[in-house]
Design an enzyme around this catalytic site. Structure first.
Site, PDB file in Angstrom:
ATOM      1  N   THR A 301      45.811  36.809  35.451  1.00 32.51           N
ATOM      2  CA  THR A 301      45.930  35.737  36.439  1.00 32.51           C
ATOM      3  C   THR A 301      46.753  36.196  37.638  1.00 32.51           C
ATOM      4  O   THR A 301      46.394  35.954  38.793  1.00 32.51           O
ATOM      5  CB  THR A 301      46.614  34.511  35.806  1.00 32.51           C
ATOM      6  OG1 THR A 301      45.898  34.138  34.650  1.00 32.51           O
ATOM      7  CG2 THR A 301      46.657  33.349  36.782  1.00 32.51           C
ATOM      8  N   ASP A 478      39.419  33.250  38.115  1.00 35.59           N
ATOM      9  CA  ASP A 478      40.311  34.405  38.236  1.00 35.59           C
ATOM     10  C   ASP A 478      39.840  35.626  37.457  1.00 35.59           C
ATOM     11  O   ASP A 478      40.012  36.755  37.894  1.00 35.59           O
ATOM     12  CB  ASP A 478      41.767  34.052  37.896  1.00 35.59           C
ATOM     13  CG  ASP A 478      41.979  33.597  36.460  1.00 35.59           C
ATOM     14  OD1 ASP A 478      40.997  33.212  35.800  1.00 35.59           O
ATOM     15  OD2 ASP A 478      43.143  33.599  36.007  1.00 35.59           O
TER      16      ASP A 478
END
Ligand code: MN
Length: 723
Positions: A301, A478
């Site tokens: 992330t 992501d």
């Protein structure tokens, strides 16, 4: 000495420890790690590996003269090795990778958010990793294994160590024969483990990490000039159609956790998994990209955030956020936009220390960071990695409406994160997920469906409050949510067969959505290859900000000269024509980008080979220069024209609300916040069907008020003035 008594001697005990450790090490190598062991030679090497360094380490206990202490030392060394093995097994289940020194050093920062899913990653078979130690200690306590009280000289201990070192050298020799320059060209950690074992890998990694710390100290400005000339050459001029099309608009970035492109338009049991996102994808005011790849490495992330906001890659190892983010100089989106009068914030329902965000965001120039402290905290409000997405969006409004416009805000969602857990109350009774044998796969569609609803509720509010018409909205996934181990179960769901699944298919699974939506924007689905590294220049150009002076490793996706190639952190390259793996080796593997058919290198013409080599060199250079820039913190030597660096110490994320309120009051009639424009709060415009709120609509307002009271003494007035 009788042979049958060998096991009751100190060396017998040493042998027991080495053999049992080897047994579980091999168990892990075969059952937990996917090392891709193929020919008998590789099997032989892996059987050899635990008798090298691991045995050498345990043999250190033999040097201790006092018998009891010697036994305890050996046990402790064995235990330490076992902890390392076990930590790697658990880590591998989630990240498909091995622990590095950097990751271990940063574990305290990451682990605060990992607790729950770590427990979910445990398996019953894990007891086998500990059972030998338990039994051995029990046998010692019961006197079944007796402490050998005889004293031994250094020479016999040395003989044991030497034997282990000989195995280690033999292991390294065989590895070198099979895979030359293994440690020099480490492009994949699993190869090092496969050929040298976990202990040797960790020792090698320690050595490497110590060396890189000394590298940072020797940075110089010449390297920066090399990098600048590279990124200047790579620069792509903006498209005249889109440059400045969103000038002065608010920017709302919605980070869809673990959301993959294949979810878009996917139907399960005849129903769309993400109907709202699908409608946005098809909207004529959305620029969507269907050939857009995530490029994250171990920073996951945080790597995605880093690429989207700084235009540089994550690191080859570890996360920029955790390993460098506290000290490095960045030229990130919030900072660049502040020069154009933007205020910035992040909304995230996890603790602020996760991925070191509370420090990194200050260096990125974020005015405000609303972490878990700013949101409700009842037991049922959170799951997995933090506050549930529907609550995150709805509870953010009281802060969002206080921000001066134009603003740049980012929503980091968390519910759609492995293991994709959801409370039954949050499941849509009208949506039925798959019933594959892989529960992770089945759950994934449920949380993705929930996330879709959460985004829809937020959009409804944006329309109702009027923010919609002033905002550019960016939505992206992501990174992957389902990993390679889920592909068997997933294949049939997406109309493929598990038997024909190839590495090409796995690479195609790394596509994530990237959508740019704005009222009046000329949209369409763009098929050009692009990736997360391209997002920053794209955004800057849409906002009418020139990007050439910034160090960006990607190019504007909307530019006619956009570079249609992406490089993954592991060196895999995707272009319009080819998918290239093993790009660091002499003979990379090629696939046709559209059919997935392998292409033999020897069938290429000399010209094609030359062009491919050039392309590969460029992409690998791009990673190399980005690493150089970040590892040596080179941006501290560079201030782009028109850029005024921030002082990170000017930000205080504990008093966000007070700061915003103070600014509103000082600005008086000039205040541009939604709250001021509206003449009061817009929170009542927000509708959510979040199950947590159904029974405590009234209660939650008071809970919030009490909380805000703590953060800001004068908030209670804001409620009475709302219309
Ligand atoms: Mn993520």
């Amino acid at each position: 000495m009788k042979k049958s008594n060998f096991w009751q001697t100190r060396f017998g005990f040493f042998a027991i420890l080495v053999l049992t450790f080897a047994a579980k090490d091999l168990f892990a190598a075969y059952c937990d790690f996917n090392l891709g062991l193929s020919d008998p030679y590789q099997h032989f090497i892996i059987w050899l590996s635990p008798f090298g360094l691991a045995a050498a380490i345990i043999s250190l206990g033999l040097y201790v003269p006092r018998p009891l202490l010697s036994y305890i030392s050996m046990l402790v060394l064995d235990l330490a090795n076992t902890v390392l093995l076990f930590a790697n097994i658990v880590y591998y289940r989630q990240f498909n990778d091995f622990l590095t020194i950097k990751t271990i050093q940063n574990t305290s920062k990451v682990s605060q958010g990992l607790g729950k899913s770590t427990v979910a990653l445990l398996k019953p078979q894990d007891i086998l990793i500990w059972i030998d130690l338990i039994i051995i200690v029990a046998l010692l306590l019961l006197g079944k294994i007796k402490i050998d009280q005889r004293s031994y000289g250094i020479s016999s201990a040395f003989a044991a160590s030497s034997a282990a070192c000989f195995m280690l050298v033999l292991n390294m020799f065989l590895a070198e024969t099979s895979r030359p320059r293994l440690l020099v060209n480490t492009f994949d950690r699993s190869y090092v483990v496969k050929y040298l074992g976990l202990d040797t890998f960790t020792a090698y990694d320690m050595f490497k990490s110590a060396r890189s710390n000394s590298v940072k100290k020797n940075a110089n400005a010449d390297e920066l000039n090399q990098i600048l000339s590279f990124t200047q050459q790579n620069y792509a001029k903006p498209s005249s159609t889109y440059f400045g099309k969103a000038r002065g608009k608010n920017v709302i970035v919605i980070h869809l956790e673990s959301f993959q492109q294949f979810l878009i338009n996917l139907k399960i049991n005849g129903q769309e998994v993400t109907p709202f996102l699908n409608s946005l994808y098809k909207s004529k005011h959305t620029l969507a990209f269907d050939n857009f790849y995530h490029q994250v490495g171990l920073g996951r992330t945080s790597d995605a955030e880093n690429m989207l906001e700084t235009g540089t890659f994550g690191l080859s190892d570890g996360s920029v956020f955790t390993s460098l983010g506290s000290e490095n100089t960045f030229q990130a989106a919030p900072q660049i936009l502040r020069q154009r009068g933007y205020t910035s914030a992040v909304f995230h329902g996890n603790t602020g220390t996760f991925w070191n965000r509370n420090e990194v965001y200050k260096n990125f120039g974020y005015n405000y960071f609303f972490d878990a402290n700013y949101f409700s905290n009842e037991k049922n409000d959170k799951i997995g990695y933090g506050l549930k997405d529907k609550l995150l969006f709805s509870e953010s409004i009281k802060y969002l409406e206080q921000m001066q416009q134009p603003f740049y805000v980012k929503y980091l969602t968390v519910t759609n994160h492995i293991p994709f857990d959801m409370d039954d109350d949050d499941k849509d009774p009208n949506f039925k997920t798959t019933s594959t044998s892989d529960q992770t796969v089945n759950n994934y569609f449920l949380t993705a469906h929930y996330l879709d609803q959460a985004v829809q509720e937020f959009f409804t509010y944006l329309h109702k409050s009027g923010l919609y018409k002033n905002s550019l909205i960016i939505i992206y996934g992501d990174h992957y949510g389902l990993s390679d181990s889920d592909n068997d179960a997933l294949a049939s769901v997406i109309g493929k067969s598990a038997d024909d699944w190839t590495s090409y298919d796995s690479i195609k699974m790394q596509k994530v959505p990237y959508m740019i939506h704005m009222s009046g924007l000329k949209g369409g689905i763009n098929h050009e290859v692009g990736g997360e590294i391209d997002a920053l220049p794209t955004l800057l150009h849409l906002l009418g900000i020139k990007s050439q002076q910034y160090v960006n490793f990607g190019t504007d996706l909307l530019s006619p000269s956009h570079r249609k190639a992406v490089v993954f952190r592991n060196g895999t390259i995707v272009t319009q024509k080819y998918v290239i793996t093993g790009s660091r080796s002499k003979r990379p593997s090629l696939y046709d980008a559209s059919s997935g058919q392998p292409i033999a290198w020897k069938t290429l013409t000399a010209g094609q080979k030359k062009r491919l080599k050039k392309l590969i060199k460029f992409e690998l250079n791009s990673l190399h220069f980005s690493d150089l820039l970040n590892n040596r913190n080179l941006l501290r030597f560079y201030t782009p024209a028109g850029f005024i660096p921030d002082q990170p110490t000017q930000f205080d994320y504990k008093t966000n609300y007070q700061q915003m309120e103070k600014i509103r009051k000082q600005a008086g009639s000039q205040s541009t916040s939604l709250y001021s424009q509206n003449g009061g709060s817009t929170t009542s415009d927000y509708q959510t069907d979040a199950s947590e709120l159904k029974n405590r609509r009234d209660e939650i307002d008071s809970v919030d008020l009490a909380k805000l009271q703590k953060l800001s003494p004068s908030t209670s007035k804001s409620k009475t003035s709302s219309k």
